[in-house]
Scaffold this motif. Sequence first.
Motif, PDB file in Angstrom:
ATOM      1  N   VAL A  73      -9.708  -3.179  -6.345  1.00  0.00           N
ATOM      2  CA  VAL A  73      -9.389  -1.856  -6.901  1.00  0.00           C
ATOM      3  C   VAL A  73      -9.037  -0.931  -5.727  1.00  0.00           C
ATOM      4  O   VAL A  73      -9.866  -0.156  -5.255  1.00  0.00           O
ATOM      5  CB  VAL A  73     -10.580  -1.289  -7.709  1.00  0.00           C
ATOM      6  N   PRO A  74      -7.789  -1.024  -5.228  1.00  0.00           N
ATOM      7  CA  PRO A  74      -7.418  -0.210  -4.074  1.00  0.00           C
ATOM      8  C   PRO A  74      -7.342   1.274  -4.425  1.00  0.00           C
ATOM      9  O   PRO A  74      -7.137   1.651  -5.574  1.00  0.00           O
ATOM     10  CB  PRO A  74      -6.046  -0.755  -3.685  1.00  0.00           C
ATOM     11  N   VAL A  75      -7.528   2.083  -3.412  1.00  0.00           N
ATOM     12  CA  VAL A  75      -7.459   3.533  -3.578  1.00  0.00           C
ATOM     13  C   VAL A  75      -5.998   3.930  -3.801  1.00  0.00           C
ATOM     14  O   VAL A  75      -5.112   3.538  -3.038  1.00  0.00           O
ATOM     15  CB  VAL A  75      -8.026   4.252  -2.341  1.00  0.00           C
ATOM     16  N   ALA A  76      -5.739   4.682  -4.839  1.00  0.00           N
ATOM     17  CA  ALA A  76      -4.378   5.114  -5.175  1.00  0.00           C
ATOM     18  C   ALA A  76      -3.808   5.970  -4.053  1.00  0.00           C
ATOM     19  O   ALA A  76      -4.511   6.786  -3.454  1.00  0.00           O
ATOM     20  CB  ALA A  76      -4.380   5.884  -6.489  1.00  0.00           C
ATOM     21  N   ASN A  77      -2.535   5.752  -3.785  1.00  0.00           N
ATOM     22  CA  ASN A  77      -1.788   6.544  -2.803  1.00  0.00           C
ATOM     23  C   ASN A  77      -2.483   6.610  -1.446  1.00  0.00           C
ATOM     24  O   ASN A  77      -2.583   7.658  -0.829  1.00  0.00           O
ATOM     25  CB  ASN A  77      -1.533   7.957  -3.340  1.00  0.00           C
ATOM     26  N   SER A  78      -2.935   5.439  -0.952  1.00  0.00           N
ATOM     27  CA  SER A  78      -3.672   5.412   0.311  1.00  0.00           C
ATOM     28  C   SER A  78      -2.909   4.736   1.443  1.00  0.00           C
ATOM     29  O   SER A  78      -3.421   4.626   2.545  1.00  0.00           O
ATOM     30  CB  SER A  78      -5.016   4.707   0.105  1.00  0.00           C
ATOM     31  N   VAL A  79      -1.689   4.293   1.192  1.00  0.00           N
ATOM     32  CA  VAL A  79      -0.914   3.592   2.216  1.00  0.00           C
ATOM     33  C   VAL A  79       0.404   4.331   2.429  1.00  0.00           C
ATOM     34  O   VAL A  79       1.128   4.605   1.473  1.00  0.00           O
ATOM     35  CB  VAL A  79      -0.628   2.129   1.789  1.00  0.00           C
ATOM     36  N   ARG A  80       0.712   4.627   3.682  1.00  0.00           N
ATOM     37  CA  ARG A  80       2.001   5.262   3.982  1.00  0.00           C
ATOM     38  C   ARG A  80       3.117   4.239   3.777  1.00  0.00           C
ATOM     39  O   ARG A  80       3.003   3.081   4.149  1.00  0.00           O
ATOM     40  CB  ARG A  80       2.031   5.794   5.405  1.00  0.00           C
ATOM     41  N   VAL A  81       4.219   4.669   3.194  1.00  0.00           N
ATOM     42  CA  VAL A  81       5.361   3.797   2.929  1.00  0.00           C
ATOM     43  C   VAL A  81       6.138   3.534   4.215  1.00  0.00           C
ATOM     44  O   VAL A  81       6.691   2.453   4.407  1.00  0.00           O
ATOM     45  CB  VAL A  81       6.270   4.437   1.844  1.00  0.00           C
ATOM     46  N   GLU A  82       6.161   4.496   5.111  1.00  0.00           N
ATOM     47  CA  GLU A  82       6.889   4.370   6.373  1.00  0.00           C
ATOM     48  C   GLU A  82       6.419   3.134   7.134  1.00  0.00           C
ATOM     49  O   GLU A  82       5.230   2.872   7.253  1.00  0.00           O
ATOM     50  CB  GLU A  82       6.632   5.625   7.209  1.00  0.00           C
ATOM     51  N   GLY A  83       7.364   2.337   7.626  1.00  0.00           N
ATOM     52  CA  GLY A  83       7.037   1.116   8.352  1.00  0.00           C
ATOM     53  C   GLY A  83       6.970  -0.121   7.470  1.00  0.00           C
ATOM     54  O   GLY A  83       6.891  -1.229   7.968  1.00  0.00           O
ATOM     55  N   HIS A  84       7.020   0.047   6.157  1.00  0.00           N
ATOM     56  CA  HIS A  84       6.985  -1.083   5.228  1.00  0.00           C
ATOM     57  C   HIS A  84       8.396  -1.436   4.765  1.00  0.00           C
ATOM     58  O   HIS A  84       9.352  -0.705   5.010  1.00  0.00           O
ATOM     59  CB  HIS A  84       6.095  -0.745   4.018  1.00  0.00           C
ATOM     60  N   GLU A  85       8.515  -2.558   4.057  1.00  0.00           N
ATOM     61  CA  GLU A  85       9.807  -2.977   3.513  1.00  0.00           C
ATOM     62  C   GLU A  85      10.262  -2.018   2.414  1.00  0.00           C
ATOM     63  O   GLU A  85       9.439  -1.394   1.741  1.00  0.00           O
ATOM     64  CB  GLU A  85       9.716  -4.393   2.932  1.00  0.00           C
ATOM     65  N   VAL A  86      11.568  -1.944   2.240  1.00  0.00           N
ATOM     66  CA  VAL A  86      12.149  -1.124   1.181  1.00  0.00           C
ATOM     67  C   VAL A  86      11.899  -1.827  -0.152  1.00  0.00           C
ATOM     68  O   VAL A  86      12.064  -3.043  -0.272  1.00  0.00           O
ATOM     69  CB  VAL A  86      13.661  -0.926   1.411  1.00  0.00           C
ATOM     70  N   VAL A  87      11.480  -1.066  -1.157  1.00  0.00           N
ATOM     71  CA  VAL A  87      11.201  -1.620  -2.480  1.00  0.00           C
ATOM     72  C   VAL A  87      12.482  -2.195  -3.076  1.00  0.00           C
ATOM     73  O   VAL A  87      13.573  -1.647  -2.911  1.00  0.00           O
ATOM     74  CB  VAL A  87      10.627  -0.520  -3.405  1.00  0.00           C
TER      75      VAL A  87
END
Length: 186
Positions: free
Chosen positions: A143-157
């Motif tokens: 049950v991860p915390v909502a909106n807890s990971v920055r999108v920057e640095g990740h792959e494009v959806v």
Amino acid sequence: SPRLGLVWEPKDEVTVYASYSTSYNPTAENLTVSSSTASPTKVLDPEKTQTYELGTKTSILDDLLSMTAAIFRVHKTDARTADPNGGTLNVLDGEQITDGIELSATGTVTSKFNLFAGIALLQSEVTKSNAVATPTPTLDNPVPVANSVRVEGHEVVNVANVSGSVWATYNLGWHLTLGGGVFYVG
């Protein structure tokens, strides 16, 4: 929306090209706007994309086999991101880069039977964004915390790392061709 292309044919069976293009992704896609892309007084400007590509096409075996290869970079600026001040209107503050290579081959097996195959390998990254996301649940973090990971640095959806297809056609005669194939999107 400027575009520039250069084509060179060092031999009759070899073509090399380079291209540069720009494009715009309007906010009113499908002729609709939403509360995240428009306010009563303003519609959000379009996202901007620059594409650089270098490729080649070669025909061998008396044109029975044609092969292509291309490398490219797609650079999106002014990508839509959530308003950091908490408003409902998106802001044009993001940036994304996708690098790729595409290979394909088309072959004539017999005068009636043809094969087509292609593969694309993509590597994408959100290089600038103020957006956050909810991580995918795992066994360690069900049950991860909502909106807890920055999108920057990740792959494009919605950008597949690998995609490919194989397709075959057979000319039955009587102006009829039967074809079938498989597609893979990673």
